[in-house]
Design a protein around this motif. Structure first.
Motif, PDB file in Angstrom:
ATOM      1  N   ARG A 161      10.255  37.575 -20.727  1.00 13.38           N
ATOM      2  CA  ARG A 161       9.356  38.640 -20.281  1.00 13.38           C
ATOM      3  C   ARG A 161       8.336  38.984 -21.362  1.00 13.38           C
ATOM      4  N   GLN A 162       8.783  39.058 -22.603  1.00 14.51           N
ATOM      5  CA  GLN A 162       7.873  39.389 -23.695  1.00 14.51           C
ATOM      6  C   GLN A 162       6.821  38.300 -23.906  1.00 14.51           C
ATOM      7  N   ARG A 163       7.256  37.048 -23.852  1.00 11.41           N
ATOM      8  CA  ARG A 163       6.337  35.934 -24.132  1.00 11.41           C
ATOM      9  C   ARG A 163       5.361  35.674 -23.001  1.00 11.41           C
ATOM     10  N   TYR A 164       5.782  35.984 -21.777  1.00  4.65           N
ATOM     11  CA  TYR A 164       4.933  35.661 -20.615  1.00  4.65           C
ATOM     12  C   TYR A 164       4.612  36.891 -19.773  1.00  4.65           C
ATOM     13  N   GLN A 165       4.514  38.043 -20.437  1.00  2.00           N
ATOM     14  CA  GLN A 165       4.360  39.292 -19.704  1.00  2.00           C
ATOM     15  C   GLN A 165       3.087  39.354 -18.871  1.00  2.00           C
ATOM     16  N   HIS A 166       2.054  38.614 -19.267  1.00  5.98           N
ATOM     17  CA  HIS A 166       0.811  38.628 -18.507  1.00  5.98           C
ATOM     18  C   HIS A 166       0.615  37.355 -17.680  1.00  5.98           C
ATOM     19  N   ALA A 167       1.571  36.437 -17.750  1.00  2.00           N
ATOM     20  CA  ALA A 167       1.427  35.153 -17.048  1.00  2.00           C
ATOM     21  C   ALA A 167       2.322  35.059 -15.822  1.00  2.00           C
ATOM     22  N   VAL A 168       3.474  35.738 -15.848  1.00  2.00           N
ATOM     23  CA  VAL A 168       4.382  35.699 -14.697  1.00  2.00           C
ATOM     24  C   VAL A 168       4.431  37.071 -14.051  1.00  2.00           C
ATOM     25  N   ALA A 169       4.753  37.070 -12.763  1.00  2.00           N
ATOM     26  CA  ALA A 169       4.843  38.340 -12.038  1.00  2.00           C
ATOM     27  C   ALA A 169       6.171  39.038 -12.287  1.00  2.00           C
ATOM     28  N   ALA A 170       7.220  38.236 -12.500  1.00  2.00           N
ATOM     29  CA  ALA A 170       8.549  38.836 -12.666  1.00  2.00           C
ATOM     30  C   ALA A 170       9.492  37.857 -13.355  1.00  2.00           C
ATOM     31  N   VAL A 171      10.534  38.433 -13.943  1.00  2.00           N
ATOM     32  CA  VAL A 171      11.634  37.659 -14.526  1.00  2.00           C
ATOM     33  C   VAL A 171      12.924  38.170 -13.898  1.00  2.00           C
ATOM     34  N   ILE A 172      13.724  37.246 -13.377  1.00  2.00           N
ATOM     35  CA  ILE A 172      15.028  37.622 -12.819  1.00  2.00           C
ATOM     36  C   ILE A 172      16.080  37.406 -13.901  1.00  2.00           C
ATOM     37  N   ASP A 173      16.737  38.464 -14.279  1.00  2.00           N
ATOM     38  CA  ASP A 173      17.731  38.421 -15.356  1.00  2.00           C
ATOM     39  C   ASP A 173      19.128  38.411 -14.746  1.00  2.00           C
ATOM     40  N   ALA A 174      19.807  37.265 -14.863  1.00  2.00           N
ATOM     41  CA  ALA A 174      21.197  37.166 -14.415  1.00  2.00           C
ATOM     42  C   ALA A 174      22.067  36.646 -15.552  1.00  2.00           C
ATOM     43  N   GLY A 175      21.596  36.857 -16.785  1.00  2.00           N
ATOM     44  CA  GLY A 175      22.330  36.340 -17.931  1.00  2.00           C
ATOM     45  C   GLY A 175      21.878  34.939 -18.291  1.00  2.00           C
ATOM     46  N   GLY A 176      22.517  34.357 -19.295  1.00  2.00           N
ATOM     47  CA  GLY A 176      22.139  33.036 -19.778  1.00  2.00           C
ATOM     48  C   GLY A 176      22.491  31.920 -18.808  1.00  2.00           C
ATOM     49  N   CYS A 177      21.825  30.787 -19.001  1.00  2.00           N
ATOM     50  CA  CYS A 177      22.064  29.585 -18.193  1.00  2.00           C
ATOM     51  C   CYS A 177      22.800  28.544 -19.036  1.00  2.00           C
ATOM     52  N   PRO A 178      23.290  27.471 -18.418  1.00  2.00           N
ATOM     53  CA  PRO A 178      24.004  26.440 -19.178  1.00  2.00           C
ATOM     54  C   PRO A 178      23.168  25.772 -20.269  1.00  2.00           C
ATOM     55  N   LEU A 179      21.849  25.806 -20.141  1.00  2.00           N
ATOM     56  CA  LEU A 179      20.938  25.197 -21.109  1.00  2.00           C
ATOM     57  C   LEU A 179      21.154  23.697 -21.247  1.00  2.00           C
ATOM     58  N   GLU A 180      21.436  23.056 -20.154  1.00  2.00           N
ATOM     59  CA  GLU A 180      21.528  21.599 -20.129  1.00  2.00           C
ATOM     60  C   GLU A 180      20.697  21.130 -18.939  1.00  2.00           C
ATOM     61  N   PRO A 181      19.746  20.230 -19.159  1.00  2.00           N
ATOM     62  CA  PRO A 181      18.843  19.842 -18.071  1.00  2.00           C
ATOM     63  C   PRO A 181      19.563  19.101 -16.958  1.00  2.00           C
ATOM     64  N   THR A 182      18.914  19.046 -15.808  1.00  2.00           N
ATOM     65  CA  THR A 182      19.481  18.301 -14.686  1.00  2.00           C
ATOM     66  C   THR A 182      19.470  16.807 -14.992  1.00  2.00           C
ATOM     67  N   THR A 183      20.368  16.099 -14.357  1.00  2.00           N
ATOM     68  CA  THR A 183      20.302  14.640 -14.343  1.00  2.00           C
ATOM     69  C   THR A 183      19.219  14.250 -13.338  1.00  2.00           C
ATOM     70  N   VAL A 184      18.308  13.368 -13.748  1.00  2.00           N
ATOM     71  CA  VAL A 184      17.201  12.970 -12.878  1.00  2.00           C
ATOM     72  C   VAL A 184      17.412  11.528 -12.421  1.00  2.00           C
ATOM     73  N   LEU A 185      17.431  11.343 -11.108  1.00  2.00           N
ATOM     74  CA  LEU A 185      17.642  10.018 -10.527  1.00  2.00           C
ATOM     75  C   LEU A 185      16.454   9.648  -9.641  1.00  2.00           C
ATOM     76  N   ASP A 186      15.879   8.482  -9.893  1.00  2.00           N
ATOM     77  CA  ASP A 186      14.823   7.954  -9.033  1.00  2.00           C
ATOM     78  C   ASP A 186      15.492   7.155  -7.915  1.00  2.00           C
ATOM     79  N   LEU A 187      15.413   7.660  -6.697  1.00  2.00           N
ATOM     80  CA  LEU A 187      16.069   7.000  -5.566  1.00  2.00           C
ATOM     81  C   LEU A 187      15.125   6.075  -4.806  1.00  2.00           C
ATOM     82  N   THR A 188      13.858   5.997  -5.227  1.00  2.00           N
ATOM     83  CA  THR A 188      12.911   5.161  -4.473  1.00  2.00           C
ATOM     84  C   THR A 188      13.299   3.682  -4.457  1.00  2.00           C
ATOM     85  N   PRO A 189      13.910   3.109  -5.533  1.00  2.00           N
ATOM     86  CA  PRO A 189      14.299   1.693  -5.450  1.00  2.00           C
ATOM     87  C   PRO A 189      15.306   1.418  -4.334  1.00  2.00           C
ATOM     88  N   MET A 190      16.079   2.429  -3.939  1.00  2.00           N
ATOM     89  CA  MET A 190      17.081   2.240  -2.894  1.00  2.00           C
ATOM     90  C   MET A 190      16.419   1.923  -1.549  1.00  2.00           C
TER      91      MET A 190
END
Length: 211
Positions: A161-190
């Protein structure tokens, strides 16, 4: 100043989520927790909101944005999915996986990859985000909230909220996240008889999908 909605991580208050949805419908960008990290989300069909989302992240049109869907039936409206791809998607959703698939005509050209005509899609597994999607009634366009020039996503709602107070409309605070990115799979070759291509190994287990 961006609004801050403090919600319960498992049972988010519907009235607060409704207020966040109203801001999305007005063209706002909202920071929300997910099952991998905090993300920026906006209305898919709002050109100005999409451009604002890209400006915040400082990414161009070649950067894959992700479409967050409530379920597989919604995902199938925005991507071409054959039976083999569908079986893998069913195993992996909801969960911390992002899938690159061929976009349908339902996806605005400005948000699909300009050369490949593909789109990243996922069905998240986070009560707050699922409630946001349910009340919004349609997919949301998203990107991981990684500050420009940095490599790690932000994980503290008040800092966001502090860093993006003028760039975003809102921040939803539900506590911290796992901080591990999603696994990304390209399924187009299938689609031509090939195998999924792992673009990034993250929180989603590959072995759970038989990969």
């Amino acid at each position: 100043m961006a609004q801050l909605f403090e919600v319960h991580p498992e049972n988010p208050q519907p009235r607060l989520i409704k207020q966040a949805v109203a801001l999305l419908h007005k063209g706002g960008v909202v920071a929300t927790p997910t099952d991998s990290s905090y993300a920026l989300v906006c209305h898919l069909d709002d050109r100005d909101a999409v451009e604002q989302l890209r400006r915040i992240r400082q990414v161009d049109e070649r950067h894959h944005l992700t479409l967050l869907c409530r379920d597989l039936s919604e995902l199938a409206s925005y991507a071409r999915v054959d039976n083999r791809q569908y079986r893998l998607l069913k195993l992996a959703t909801p969960g911390p996986y992002t899938f690159v698939l061929e976009a349908t005509k339902e996806v605005p050209r400005r948000v699909s990859h300009p050369s490949r005509k593909t789109i990243g899609l996922r069905v998240p597994d986070h009560p707050v985000l699922l409630e946001l999607l349910a009340q919004h009634g349609a997919p949301l366009l998203a990107t991981t909230l990684i500050p420009a020039g940095e490599t790690e996503p932000l994980n503290d709602a008040e800092e966001i909220r502090q860093r993006y107070q003028h760039a975003v409309a809102a921040v939803i605070d539900a506590g911290g996240c796992p901080l591990e990115p999603t696994t990304v799979l390209d399924l187009t070759p299938m689609g031509t008889g090939g195998d999924p291509e792992v673009l990034r190994e993250g929180r989603g287990s590959l072995s759970a999908l038989g990969l």
